[in-house]
Design a protein around this motif. Structure first.
Motif, PDB file in Angstrom:
ATOM      1  N   SER A  13      -9.953  -0.050  -4.723  1.00  0.00           N
ATOM      2  CA  SER A  13     -11.073  -0.952  -4.424  1.00  0.00           C
ATOM      3  C   SER A  13     -12.144  -0.368  -3.509  1.00  0.00           C
ATOM      4  O   SER A  13     -12.641  -1.029  -2.597  1.00  0.00           O
ATOM      5  N   ALA A  36      -7.025   2.698 -15.562  1.00  0.00           N
ATOM      6  CA  ALA A  36      -6.872   1.774 -16.702  1.00  0.00           C
ATOM      7  C   ALA A  36      -5.677   2.189 -17.547  1.00  0.00           C
ATOM      8  O   ALA A  36      -4.982   1.339 -18.123  1.00  0.00           O
ATOM      9  N   ARG A  39      -2.641   0.983 -15.750  1.00  0.00           N
ATOM     10  CA  ARG A  39      -2.587  -0.479 -15.853  1.00  0.00           C
ATOM     11  C   ARG A  39      -2.127  -0.922 -17.246  1.00  0.00           C
ATOM     12  O   ARG A  39      -1.345  -1.864 -17.379  1.00  0.00           O
ATOM     13  N   ASP A  88      -8.757  -4.221 -22.049  1.00  0.00           N
ATOM     14  CA  ASP A  88      -9.591  -3.870 -20.898  1.00  0.00           C
ATOM     15  C   ASP A  88      -9.706  -4.989 -19.849  1.00  0.00           C
ATOM     16  O   ASP A  88      -9.765  -4.719 -18.659  1.00  0.00           O
ATOM     17  N   THR A  89      -9.726  -6.244 -20.293  1.00  0.00           N
ATOM     18  CA  THR A  89      -9.823  -7.357 -19.339  1.00  0.00           C
ATOM     19  C   THR A  89      -8.436  -7.722 -18.808  1.00  0.00           C
ATOM     20  O   THR A  89      -8.255  -7.890 -17.596  1.00  0.00           O
ATOM     21  N   ARG A  92      -6.818  -6.089 -15.702  1.00  0.00           N
ATOM     22  CA  ARG A  92      -7.377  -6.305 -14.344  1.00  0.00           C
ATOM     23  C   ARG A  92      -6.685  -7.476 -13.648  1.00  0.00           C
ATOM     24  O   ARG A  92      -7.028  -7.824 -12.519  1.00  0.00           O
ATOM     25  N   ASP A  93      -5.766  -8.139 -14.320  1.00  0.00           N
ATOM     26  CA  ASP A  93      -5.085  -9.300 -13.749  1.00  0.00           C
ATOM     27  C   ASP A  93      -4.245  -8.904 -12.534  1.00  0.00           C
ATOM     28  O   ASP A  93      -3.698  -7.801 -12.486  1.00  0.00           O
ATOM     29  N   ALA A  97      -1.837  -5.715 -11.299  1.00  0.00           N
ATOM     30  CA  ALA A  97      -2.106  -5.012 -10.033  1.00  0.00           C
ATOM     31  C   ALA A  97      -0.875  -4.969  -9.141  1.00  0.00           C
ATOM     32  O   ALA A  97      -0.620  -3.981  -8.450  1.00  0.00           O
ATOM     33  N   ARG A 158     -12.834  -6.779  -3.209  1.00  0.00           N
ATOM     34  CA  ARG A 158     -11.830  -7.043  -4.253  1.00  0.00           C
ATOM     35  C   ARG A 158     -11.625  -8.543  -4.444  1.00  0.00           C
ATOM     36  O   ARG A 158     -11.477  -9.029  -5.560  1.00  0.00           O
ATOM     37  N   GLU A 161     -14.311  -9.994  -6.539  1.00  0.00           N
ATOM     38  CA  GLU A 161     -14.132  -9.616  -7.945  1.00  0.00           C
ATOM     39  C   GLU A 161     -13.048 -10.486  -8.608  1.00  0.00           C
ATOM     40  O   GLU A 161     -13.247 -11.027  -9.685  1.00  0.00           O
TER      41      GLU A 161
END
Ligand code: DC
Length: 227
Positions: A13, A36, A39, A88-89, A92-93, A97, A158, A161
């Motif tokens: 971040s 990514a 992730r 991709d979306t 980010r959850d 993380a 963060r 976001e």
């Protein structure tokens, strides 16, 4: 024109991906968000209930993962796809993380991701961000930037976001997640987060996004030989 590899590493971040993406766009380079990949692998492990302490299970799971970066023609972003699905979306959850640092600490996972990152980088003309890009993936990168920022500033950024997607996220959750990730990322046995000796340190605590981008662009142009 002389194409180079630009490695951007640093703490979670710090805005590495945002800056790396902008820099790549200005230089007409490819941007790769290596985080990514970790992730997406984590998402696969969560969905398939992979026991990360079981080496065989992890190895088998990795054989079933196919990752690709594809350009979204509307946003012009390079998005990550896993086994034919745009994730991709989803990656980010906060659930991803919370688990990603443990997954990224596994030797087989790192070997799998690093091999693909090196293949992508072989063509040069790329900006890749992560934790070990300048130290392990591309030790010969022509430009290495190490990004850092005050921890509380990182928490605030963060939080903003994550709250845009899920207003119930609290500052404590984000602070704890960042502290845990910083700890695991910098103390893991394999490829821990380190500032490469030949990296330029960019502390962006008090810089606007435009100011930091200007600095990075100047350094990149120097290395490319455009000055
Ligand atoms: O940059 P990010 O927050 O999306 O990265 C997600 C996690 O992946 C982070 O906790 C550390 C790990 N990571 C890594 O170990 N090596 C990289 N090159 C990139 C990310």
């Amino acid at each position: 024109m002389n194409k180079i590899v630009i490695a951007i590493d640093g703490w979670s971040s710090c805005g590495k991906s945002t800056m790396a993406r902008q820099l790549a766009r200005l230089l007409n380079y490819i941007f790769i968000d290596s985080g990514a990949m970790y992730r997406a692998i984590t998402l696969f492990f969560i969905r398939n209930h992979i026991a990360i302490e079981k080496v065989d299970e992890v190895e088998k799971a990795l054989q079933d993962i196919h990752l690709e970066f594809k350009l979204n023609s509307t946003t012009l972003n390079n998005e990550i796809w896993m086994n034919g699905e745009n994730v991709d979306t989803l990656i980010r959850d906060i659930k991803v993380a919370e688990r990603v640092s443990e997954v990224a600490a596994l030797a087989q996972v790192r070997d799998f991701a690093v091999a693909q990152q090196r293949l992508i980088g072989a063509q040069k003309g790329i900006v890749m961000d992560g934790r070990d890009i300048g130290s392990v993936v591309f030790p010969e990168a022509e430009l290495k930037i190490f990004m850092t920022a005050d921890p509380e500033i990182r928490v605030t950024r963060r939080l903003k976001e994550l709250q845009a997607k899920d207003p119930s996220i609290t500052v404590e959750e984000v602070r704890k997640n960042l502290a845990t990730r910083d700890h695991i990322d910098s103390t893991r046995a394999i490829s821990p987060l380190r500032q490469p000796e030949d990296a330029i340190v960019l502390d962006n605590s008090n810089l606007t996004p435009d100011q930091q981008l200007d600095l990075a662009l100047t350094w990149a142009k120097e290395r490319i030989g455009l000055h």
